[in-house]
Design a protein around this motif. Structure first.
Motif, PDB file in Angstrom:
ATOM      1  N   HIS A 138      16.406  57.927  20.103  1.00 58.42           N
ATOM      2  CA  HIS A 138      15.896  57.463  21.391  1.00 58.42           C
ATOM      3  C   HIS A 138      14.381  57.336  21.302  1.00 58.42           C
ATOM      4  O   HIS A 138      13.691  58.279  20.927  1.00 58.42           O
ATOM      5  N   ILE A 139      13.861  56.153  21.643  1.00 63.43           N
ATOM      6  CA  ILE A 139      12.430  55.906  21.722  1.00 63.43           C
ATOM      7  C   ILE A 139      12.041  55.800  23.188  1.00 63.43           C
ATOM      8  O   ILE A 139      12.606  54.988  23.930  1.00 63.43           O
ATOM      9  N   ILE A 140      11.081  56.615  23.611  1.00 67.84           N
ATOM     10  CA  ILE A 140      10.624  56.593  25.001  1.00 67.84           C
ATOM     11  C   ILE A 140       9.138  56.269  25.032  1.00 67.84           C
ATOM     12  O   ILE A 140       8.327  56.961  24.412  1.00 67.84           O
ATOM     13  N   HIS A 141       8.783  55.211  25.733  1.00 69.33           N
ATOM     14  CA  HIS A 141       7.390  54.864  25.965  1.00 69.33           C
ATOM     15  C   HIS A 141       6.981  55.383  27.344  1.00 69.33           C
ATOM     16  O   HIS A 141       7.597  54.988  28.350  1.00 69.33           O
ATOM     17  N   ILE A 142       5.965  56.240  27.400  1.00 73.21           N
ATOM     18  CA  ILE A 142       5.420  56.624  28.701  1.00 73.21           C
ATOM     19  C   ILE A 142       4.492  55.502  29.146  1.00 73.21           C
ATOM     20  O   ILE A 142       3.380  55.351  28.647  1.00 73.21           O
ATOM     21  N   ASN A 143       4.979  54.724  30.069  1.00 70.87           N
ATOM     22  CA  ASN A 143       4.307  53.538  30.565  1.00 70.87           C
ATOM     23  C   ASN A 143       3.539  53.909  31.831  1.00 70.87           C
ATOM     24  O   ASN A 143       2.979  55.000  31.932  1.00 70.87           O
ATOM     25  N   SER A 144       3.522  53.060  32.820  1.00 71.67           N
ATOM     26  CA  SER A 144       2.827  53.296  34.086  1.00 71.67           C
ATOM     27  C   SER A 144       3.260  52.232  35.070  1.00 71.67           C
ATOM     28  O   SER A 144       3.666  51.127  34.676  1.00 71.67           O
ATOM     29  N   VAL A 145       3.136  52.541  36.373  1.00 76.39           N
ATOM     30  CA  VAL A 145       3.354  51.483  37.353  1.00 76.39           C
ATOM     31  C   VAL A 145       2.336  50.368  37.135  1.00 76.39           C
ATOM     32  O   VAL A 145       2.579  49.205  37.485  1.00 76.39           O
ATOM     33  N   ALA A 146       1.199  50.717  36.507  1.00 75.82           N
ATOM     34  CA  ALA A 146       0.168  49.712  36.188  1.00 75.82           C
ATOM     35  C   ALA A 146       0.615  48.774  35.079  1.00 75.82           C
ATOM     36  O   ALA A 146      -0.054  47.780  34.805  1.00 75.82           O
ATOM     37  N   GLY A 147       1.751  49.067  34.452  1.00 69.69           N
ATOM     38  CA  GLY A 147       2.324  48.176  33.460  1.00 69.69           C
ATOM     39  C   GLY A 147       3.242  47.127  34.063  1.00 69.69           C
ATOM     40  O   GLY A 147       3.819  46.312  33.339  1.00 69.69           O
ATOM     41  N   HIS A 148       3.360  47.150  35.401  1.00 67.34           N
ATOM     42  CA  HIS A 148       4.221  46.196  36.099  1.00 67.34           C
ATOM     43  C   HIS A 148       3.465  45.424  37.185  1.00 67.34           C
ATOM     44  O   HIS A 148       3.881  44.339  37.582  1.00 67.34           O
ATOM     45  N   ARG A 149       2.398  45.996  37.667  1.00 64.69           N
ATOM     46  CA  ARG A 149       1.532  45.330  38.645  1.00 64.69           C
ATOM     47  C   ARG A 149       0.141  45.957  38.542  1.00 64.69           C
ATOM     48  O   ARG A 149       0.015  47.159  38.283  1.00 64.69           O
ATOM     49  N   VAL A 150      -0.876  45.159  38.763  1.00 69.27           N
ATOM     50  CA  VAL A 150      -2.249  45.659  38.642  1.00 69.27           C
ATOM     51  C   VAL A 150      -2.585  46.488  39.885  1.00 69.27           C
ATOM     52  O   VAL A 150      -2.518  45.973  41.010  1.00 69.27           O
ATOM     53  N   PRO A 151      -2.932  47.749  39.713  1.00 69.13           N
ATOM     54  CA  PRO A 151      -3.201  48.599  40.883  1.00 69.13           C
ATOM     55  C   PRO A 151      -4.528  48.221  41.542  1.00 69.13           C
ATOM     56  O   PRO A 151      -5.448  47.744  40.869  1.00 69.13           O
ATOM     57  N   PRO A 152      -4.638  48.433  42.856  1.00 66.31           N
ATOM     58  CA  PRO A 152      -5.882  48.109  43.567  1.00 66.31           C
ATOM     59  C   PRO A 152      -6.931  49.204  43.382  1.00 66.31           C
ATOM     60  O   PRO A 152      -7.466  49.754  44.349  1.00 66.31           O
ATOM     61  N   ILE A 153      -7.193  49.529  42.142  1.00 68.10           N
ATOM     62  CA  ILE A 153      -8.123  50.609  41.807  1.00 68.10           C
ATOM     63  C   ILE A 153      -9.209  50.041  40.902  1.00 68.10           C
ATOM     64  O   ILE A 153      -8.887  49.408  39.883  1.00 68.10           O
ATOM     65  N   PRO A 154     -10.462  50.240  41.222  1.00 66.38           N
ATOM     66  CA  PRO A 154     -11.533  49.712  40.366  1.00 66.38           C
ATOM     67  C   PRO A 154     -11.636  50.478  39.056  1.00 66.38           C
ATOM     68  O   PRO A 154     -11.079  51.567  38.914  1.00 66.38           O
ATOM     69  N   TYR A 155     -12.316  49.889  38.105  1.00 63.45           N
ATOM     70  CA  TYR A 155     -12.619  50.507  36.813  1.00 63.45           C
ATOM     71  C   TYR A 155     -11.378  50.708  35.932  1.00 63.45           C
ATOM     72  O   TYR A 155     -11.393  51.520  35.018  1.00 63.45           O
ATOM     73  N   THR A 156     -10.312  49.955  36.195  1.00 58.04           N
ATOM     74  CA  THR A 156      -9.146  50.059  35.308  1.00 58.04           C
ATOM     75  C   THR A 156      -9.269  49.121  34.113  1.00 58.04           C
ATOM     76  O   THR A 156      -8.575  49.297  33.121  1.00 58.04           O
ATOM     77  N   ASN A 157     -10.111  48.095  34.214  1.00 61.91           N
ATOM     78  CA  ASN A 157     -10.400  47.137  33.140  1.00 61.91           C
ATOM     79  C   ASN A 157      -9.173  46.807  32.279  1.00 61.91           C
ATOM     80  O   ASN A 157      -8.243  46.193  32.772  1.00 61.91           O
ATOM     81  N   VAL A 158      -9.122  47.223  31.012  1.00 59.90           N
ATOM     82  CA  VAL A 158      -8.003  46.833  30.147  1.00 59.90           C
ATOM     83  C   VAL A 158      -6.818  47.801  30.207  1.00 59.90           C
ATOM     84  O   VAL A 158      -5.817  47.593  29.532  1.00 59.90           O
ATOM     85  N   TYR A 159      -6.931  48.857  31.009  1.00 59.43           N
ATOM     86  CA  TYR A 159      -5.841  49.839  31.062  1.00 59.43           C
ATOM     87  C   TYR A 159      -4.529  49.203  31.508  1.00 59.43           C
ATOM     88  O   TYR A 159      -3.483  49.370  30.869  1.00 59.43           O
ATOM     89  N   SER A 160      -4.577  48.475  32.620  1.00 55.75           N
ATOM     90  CA  SER A 160      -3.349  47.852  33.114  1.00 55.75           C
ATOM     91  C   SER A 160      -2.802  46.851  32.104  1.00 55.75           C
ATOM     92  O   SER A 160      -1.585  46.783  31.884  1.00 55.75           O
ATOM     93  N   ALA A 161      -3.681  46.093  31.478  1.00 62.37           N
ATOM     94  CA  ALA A 161      -3.241  45.147  30.444  1.00 62.37           C
ATOM     95  C   ALA A 161      -2.548  45.875  29.300  1.00 62.37           C
ATOM     96  O   ALA A 161      -1.529  45.400  28.770  1.00 62.37           O
ATOM     97  N   SER A 162      -3.072  47.034  28.931  1.00 68.50           N
ATOM     98  CA  SER A 162      -2.450  47.808  27.844  1.00 68.50           C
ATOM     99  C   SER A 162      -1.062  48.278  28.241  1.00 68.50           C
ATOM    100  O   SER A 162      -0.154  48.333  27.404  1.00 68.50           O
ATOM    101  N   LYS A 163      -0.880  48.606  29.504  1.00 72.36           N
ATOM    102  CA  LYS A 163       0.424  49.072  29.960  1.00 72.36           C
ATOM    103  C   LYS A 163       1.405  47.913  30.180  1.00 72.36           C
ATOM    104  O   LYS A 163       2.612  48.070  29.986  1.00 72.36           O
ATOM    105  N   PHE A 164       0.887  46.748  30.573  1.00 67.59           N
ATOM    106  CA  PHE A 164       1.743  45.558  30.569  1.00 67.59           C
ATOM    107  C   PHE A 164       2.248  45.298  29.153  1.00 67.59           C
ATOM    108  O   PHE A 164       3.397  44.888  28.952  1.00 67.59           O
ATOM    109  N   ALA A 165       1.388  45.534  28.166  1.00 69.91           N
ATOM    110  CA  ALA A 165       1.805  45.388  26.768  1.00 69.91           C
ATOM    111  C   ALA A 165       2.922  46.366  26.435  1.00 69.91           C
ATOM    112  O   ALA A 165       3.873  46.011  25.726  1.00 69.91           O
TER     113      ALA A 165
END
Length: 253
Positions: A138-165
């Motif tokens: 079993h392979i488990i990736h700890i992702n984020s809700v930021a991997g499905h939609r960009v959160p309305p939080i400043p200073y996330t820069n490439v974090y959300s993009a990394s989680k979409f990846a």
């Protein structure tokens, strides 16, 4: 969970936060865990406090997840000293205090090297071991809700993009494994806000905007995500949870 008792799991970023909680939970369930992190001593401290079912233990392995050589050597060490890996939890992840508009490229690179490339290398090594030993792992990736939609939080820069990846990588890995007839499961676990040291560890304590958001945000705790991981691992062999989103009650969708 009984079929995993005595088996080997690798948890990356195991020295604190989600990684520490997940490692502790798996050991308590009878799974031997190799915790990967740069701060080996933190895992060793945790190991002394964990009482595992059927004698299961937490083992500390010093690894910089952004170094391909260190990751390869770590998996080789686990195979030779503990046994073949049945479970991988890709938990290591960072966020950096910068922006896209006038951001620091080194900060962007750190995030992508950890959250994306480090995850890919660890996954490759674990899958190769599982395939070579005919393990329905079993392979488990700890992702984020930021991997499905960009959160309305400043200073996330490439974090959300990394989680979409990470979302894409989980789906791509699943398709590749199914294409070769593998029985290895793949799960993306996407938490909302969890109270950990990530804000402090990544230099946000001087960012008043982020600290104010952090102060009032609805939150979960590391044990909540550890329980979610245990749930998906505990599903029967014919059941695959491909995506599990877990949010604190009241968090904006």
């Amino acid at each position: 969970m009984d079929r995993w008792v005595g088996k080997i799991a690798v948890v990356t970023g195991a020295s604190a936060g989600l990684g520490a909680a997940i490692s502790k939970k798996l050991v308590e369930e009878g799974i031997n865990v190799a915790g990967f992190a740069r701060r080996k001593e933190k895992i060793e401290e945790l190991a002394r406090t964990v009482e595992g079912k059927n004698g299961a233990k937490l083992y500390a392995v010093q690894v910089d997840i952004t170094s391909e050589e260190e990751v390869i050597n770590a998996f080789r060490y686990v195979l030779e000293n503990l046994g073949p890996v049945s479970i991988l939890v890709n938990n290591a992840g960072i966020v950096q205090n910068t922006t896209l508009i006038d951001g620091n490229a080194e900060c962007w690179k750190k995030v992508l090297d950890t959250n994306v490339l480090g995850l890919c290398v660890a996954t490759r090594e674990a899958v190769n071991i599982m395939r070579n030993h005919d393990i329905a792992g079993h392979i488990i990736h700890i992702n984020s809700v930021a991997g499905h939609r960009v959160p309305p939080i400043p200073y996330t820069n490439v974090y959300s993009a990394s989680k979409f990846a990470v979302t894409s990588l989980a789906q791509t890995l699943s398709k590749e494994l199914k294409g070769i007839g593998s029985r290895i499961k793949v799960t993306s676990v996407s938490p909302g806000y969890v109270e950990t040291d990530i804000v402090k560890a990544n230099g946000f304590t001087t960012n008043e905007t982020i600290m104010q958001i952090e102060k009032i945000a609805p939150r979960m705790y590391p044990i909540d995500i550890a329980n979610a991981v245990a749930y998906v691992i505990g599903t029967p062999p014919h059941v695959e949870v491909t995506e599990l989103t877990v949010q604190p009650l009241g968090e904006p969708v």
